[in-house]
Design an enzyme around this catalytic site. Structure first.
Site, PDB file in Angstrom:
ATOM      1  N   SER A   1       0.859  -1.191   0.000  1.00  0.00           N
ATOM      2  CA  SER A   1       0.000   0.000   0.000  1.00  0.00           C
ATOM      3  C   SER A   1       0.885   1.228   0.000  1.00  0.00           C
ATOM      4  O   SER A   1       1.726   1.403   0.893  1.00  0.00           O
ATOM      5  CB  SER A   1      -0.880   0.003   1.256  1.00  0.00           C
ATOM      6  OG  SER A   1      -1.345   1.316   1.475  1.00  0.00           O
TER       7      SER A   1
ATOM      8  N   HIS B   1      -1.436  -1.463  -4.089  1.00  0.00           N
ATOM      9  CA  HIS B   1      -2.677  -1.214  -3.346  1.00  0.00           C
ATOM     10  C   HIS B   1      -2.803   0.292  -3.114  1.00  0.00           C
ATOM     11  O   HIS B   1      -1.940   0.920  -2.503  1.00  0.00           O
ATOM     12  CB  HIS B   1      -2.629  -1.981  -2.022  1.00  0.00           C
ATOM     13  CG  HIS B   1      -3.887  -1.889  -1.220  1.00  0.00           C
ATOM     14  ND1 HIS B   1      -4.960  -2.734  -1.419  1.00  0.00           N
ATOM     15  CD2 HIS B   1      -4.250  -1.063  -0.208  1.00  0.00           C
ATOM     16  CE1 HIS B   1      -5.925  -2.432  -0.568  1.00  0.00           C
ATOM     17  NE2 HIS B   1      -5.528  -1.416   0.183  1.00  0.00           N
TER      18      HIS B   1
ATOM     19  N   ASP C   1      -5.115   3.358  -1.593  1.00  0.00           N
ATOM     20  CA  ASP C   1      -6.182   3.634  -0.628  1.00  0.00           C
ATOM     21  C   ASP C   1      -6.794   5.008  -0.865  1.00  0.00           C
ATOM     22  O   ASP C   1      -6.155   6.031  -0.621  1.00  0.00           O
ATOM     23  CB  ASP C   1      -5.604   3.579   0.792  1.00  0.00           C
ATOM     24  CG  ASP C   1      -5.213   2.169   1.187  1.00  0.00           C
ATOM     25  OD1 ASP C   1      -6.101   1.294   1.192  1.00  0.00           O
ATOM     26  OD2 ASP C   1      -4.019   1.935   1.474  1.00  0.00           O
TER      27      ASP C   1
ATOM     28  N   MET D   1      -9.494   7.662   0.310  1.00  0.00           N
ATOM     29  CA  MET D   1     -10.302   7.991   1.501  1.00  0.00           C
ATOM     30  C   MET D   1     -10.949   9.358   1.325  1.00  0.00           C
ATOM     31  O   MET D   1     -10.335  10.277   0.776  1.00  0.00           O
ATOM     32  CB  MET D   1      -9.410   8.020   2.743  1.00  0.00           C
ATOM     33  CG  MET D   1      -8.651   6.730   2.971  1.00  0.00           C
ATOM     34  SD  MET D   1      -7.746   6.765   4.517  1.00  0.00           S
ATOM     35  CE  MET D   1      -6.743   5.277   4.342  1.00  0.00           C
TER      36      MET D   1
ATOM     37  N   HIS E   1      -8.636   0.533  -3.364  1.00  0.00           N
ATOM     38  CA  HIS E   1      -9.480   0.277  -2.188  1.00  0.00           C
ATOM     39  C   HIS E   1     -10.213   1.568  -1.845  1.00  0.00           C
ATOM     40  O   HIS E   1      -9.610   2.523  -1.361  1.00  0.00           O
ATOM     41  CB  HIS E   1      -8.557  -0.186  -1.039  1.00  0.00           C
ATOM     42  CG  HIS E   1      -9.244  -0.419   0.259  1.00  0.00           C
ATOM     43  ND1 HIS E   1      -8.548  -0.594   1.441  1.00  0.00           N
ATOM     44  CD2 HIS E   1     -10.559  -0.536   0.590  1.00  0.00           C
ATOM     45  CE1 HIS E   1      -9.401  -0.782   2.429  1.00  0.00           C
ATOM     46  NE2 HIS E   1     -10.625  -0.748   1.949  1.00  0.00           N
TER      47      HIS E   1
ATOM     48  N   MET F   1     -12.401   3.785   0.290  1.00  0.00           N
ATOM     49  CA  MET F   1     -12.987   4.020   1.614  1.00  0.00           C
ATOM     50  C   MET F   1     -13.778   5.319   1.502  1.00  0.00           C
ATOM     51  O   MET F   1     -13.412   6.355   2.069  1.00  0.00           O
ATOM     52  CB  MET F   1     -11.885   4.082   2.671  1.00  0.00           C
ATOM     53  CG  MET F   1     -11.367   2.682   3.024  1.00  0.00           C
ATOM     54  SD  MET F   1      -9.713   2.703   3.705  1.00  0.00           S
ATOM     55  CE  MET F   1      -8.770   2.740   2.194  1.00  0.00           C
TER      56      MET F   1
ATOM     57  N   MET G   1     -10.670  -6.265   6.562  1.00  0.00           N
ATOM     58  CA  MET G   1      -9.869  -5.215   7.208  1.00  0.00           C
ATOM     59  C   MET G   1      -9.350  -5.764   8.540  1.00  0.00           C
ATOM     60  O   MET G   1     -10.131  -6.206   9.384  1.00  0.00           O
ATOM     61  CB  MET G   1     -10.711  -3.968   7.479  1.00  0.00           C
ATOM     62  CG  MET G   1     -11.018  -3.105   6.273  1.00  0.00           C
ATOM     63  SD  MET G   1      -9.602  -2.558   5.297  1.00  0.00           S
ATOM     64  CE  MET G   1      -8.596  -1.703   6.508  1.00  0.00           C
TER      65      MET G   1
ATOM     66  N   GLY H   1      -0.126   1.963   9.520  1.00  0.00           N
ATOM     67  CA  GLY H   1       0.690   1.806  10.726  1.00  0.00           C
ATOM     68  C   GLY H   1      -0.064   1.449  11.994  1.00  0.00           C
ATOM     69  O   GLY H   1       0.458   1.633  13.089  1.00  0.00           O
TER      70      GLY H   1
ATOM     71  N   ASP I   1      -5.900  -6.641   4.949  1.00  0.00           N
ATOM     72  CA  ASP I   1      -5.367  -5.279   4.862  1.00  0.00           C
ATOM     73  C   ASP I   1      -5.314  -4.624   6.239  1.00  0.00           C
ATOM     74  O   ASP I   1      -6.352  -4.413   6.878  1.00  0.00           O
ATOM     75  CB  ASP I   1      -6.290  -4.483   3.919  1.00  0.00           C
ATOM     76  CG  ASP I   1      -5.797  -3.071   3.652  1.00  0.00           C
ATOM     77  OD1 ASP I   1      -4.686  -2.734   4.089  1.00  0.00           O
ATOM     78  OD2 ASP I   1      -6.544  -2.311   3.001  1.00  0.00           O
ATOM     79  N   GLY I   2      -4.090  -4.285   6.672  1.00  0.00           N
ATOM     80  CA  GLY I   2      -3.901  -3.557   7.925  1.00  0.00           C
ATOM     81  C   GLY I   2      -3.011  -4.298   8.903  1.00  0.00           C
ATOM     82  O   GLY I   2      -3.333  -5.407   9.317  1.00  0.00           O
TER      83      GLY I   2
ATOM     84  N   GLY J   1       1.565  -1.836   4.127  1.00  0.00           N
ATOM     85  CA  GLY J   1       1.998  -0.459   3.923  1.00  0.00           C
ATOM     86  C   GLY J   1       3.193  -0.130   4.787  1.00  0.00           C
ATOM     87  O   GLY J   1       4.345  -0.115   4.335  1.00  0.00           O
TER      88      GLY J   1
HETATM   89  C1  DX5 Z   1      -5.991   1.419   5.992  1.00  0.00           C
HETATM   90  C2  DX5 Z   1      -5.674   1.070   4.576  1.00  0.00           C
HETATM   91  C3  DX5 Z   1      -4.530   0.152   4.418  1.00  0.00           C
HETATM   92  C4  DX5 Z   1      -3.241   0.676   4.956  1.00  0.00           C
HETATM   93  C5  DX5 Z   1      -2.459  -0.487   5.415  1.00  0.00           C
HETATM   94  O1  DX5 Z   1      -7.204   2.070   6.065  1.00  0.00           O
HETATM   95  O2  DX5 Z   1      -6.767   0.456   3.946  1.00  0.00           O
HETATM   96  O3  DX5 Z   1      -4.361  -0.286   3.080  1.00  0.00           O
HETATM   97  O4  DX5 Z   1      -2.490   1.380   4.015  1.00  0.00           O
HETATM   98  O5  DX5 Z   1      -1.349   0.010   6.008  1.00  0.00           O
HETATM   99  P1  DX5 Z   1      -0.531  -0.767   7.113  1.00  0.00           P
HETATM  100  O6  DX5 Z   1       0.045  -1.977   6.452  1.00  0.00           O
HETATM  101  O7  DX5 Z   1       0.463   0.245   7.510  1.00  0.00           O
HETATM  102  O8  DX5 Z   1      -1.499  -1.124   8.224  1.00  0.00           O
HETATM  103 ZN    ZN Z   2      -6.357  -0.570   1.939  1.00  0.00          ZN
END
Ligand code: DX5
Ligand code: ZN
Length: 225
Positions: A8, A33, A35, A37, A66, A68, A137, A145, A175-176, A197
């Site tokens: 990500s 990936h 994200d 938002m 992805h 959100m 998730m 992070g 993811d996460g 990520g």
């Molecule tokens: C969070 C995102 C993830 C995020 C994951 O809302 O959907 O894709 O970037 O990041 P890490 O691996 O740092 O949890």
């Molecule tokens: Zn994501």
């Protein structure tokens, strides 16, 4: 199936985004990936069509977008034009999930549905045969992070069971908070795609970190011999 690794870029250095993308191009990463938002569905705001379009110009790897965002159905075509290959929407953010998935497919993209940590897996029962990816998730969406939620393993096992029962072709994405410590167990539970990520981009050597995530299946076997 060999699992896929999808870094990500949320944790990438945006002042050097081109360099980061070039690093991912050279790495063993399978997908990117991305994200998106909106500050409404989640508290954070990231990027949209323009950045995705720029990234598309400098990579041939699939873009796993992805969303959100609330009412994702309003923007499906624009994400396709920007270059999304896989478009994942949230179960909690879309009233007409079935219709929206059909629109994603009619735009020649793979369709994914994502579940927040509190959303039970059985709610996918009537949609699992229509989707290509089910994204679990493993943190509350919004930020990179964060700490991995342990209940994720149970949800993956339940989802795997549902997929088998229904003879669905859907892949399980997690993811996460994914890193080289929990990756082997996630794969053992049934994960097909690992999003990472922070663990990749905070590493001194992101390419090696990606390589280690790719090797996770073997590590599990090794640890459990
Ligand atoms: C969070 C995102 C993830 C995020 C994951 O809302 O959907 O894709 O970037 O990041 P890490 O691996 O740092 O949890
Ligand atoms: Zn994501």
């Amino acid at each position: 199936m060999k699992h896929l690794v999808a870094p990500s870029i949320l944790s990438a250095d945006f002042l050097n985004l081109k360099k980061e993308i070039e690093m991912l191009n050279k790495s063993e990463a399978d997908w990117f990936h991305l994200d998106v938002m909106d500050g409404v569905f989640v508290p954070n705001i990231t990027f949209g069509f323009s950045i995705i379009g720029q990234i598309k110009k400098i990579t041939v790897k699939p873009l796993d977008v992805h969303l959100m965002i609330i009412q994702p159905e309003r923007h499906i075509e624009e994400f396709q034009k920007a270059g999304a290959d896989i478009l994942t929407i949230h179960y909690e953010a879309c009233k007409h999930l079935h219709r929206t998935i059909q629109i994603i497919h009619s735009c020649n993209m793979k369709a994914g549905v994502s579940l927040n940590p509190h959303t039970p897996v059985h709610l996918l029962e009537n949609i699992i045969n229509d989707i290509d990816v089910a994204l679990i998730m493993s943190v509350n969406p919004g930020y990179g992070g964060q700490k991995f939620i342990e209940n994720t393993y149970n949800k993956i096992i339940q989802l795997k069971k549902l997929i088998k029962q229904k003879k669905s072709h859907a892949l399980i994405e997690v993811d996460g908070g994914v890193n080289i410590s929990n990756a082997p167990k996630l794969i053992k539970a049934g994960a097909d795609i690992l999003v990472a990520g922070n663990s990749v981009f905070s590493s001194k050597d992101p390419m090696t970190e990606i390589h280690k995530l790719i090797l996770s299946r073997m590590q599990y076997k090794f640890r459990n011999q």
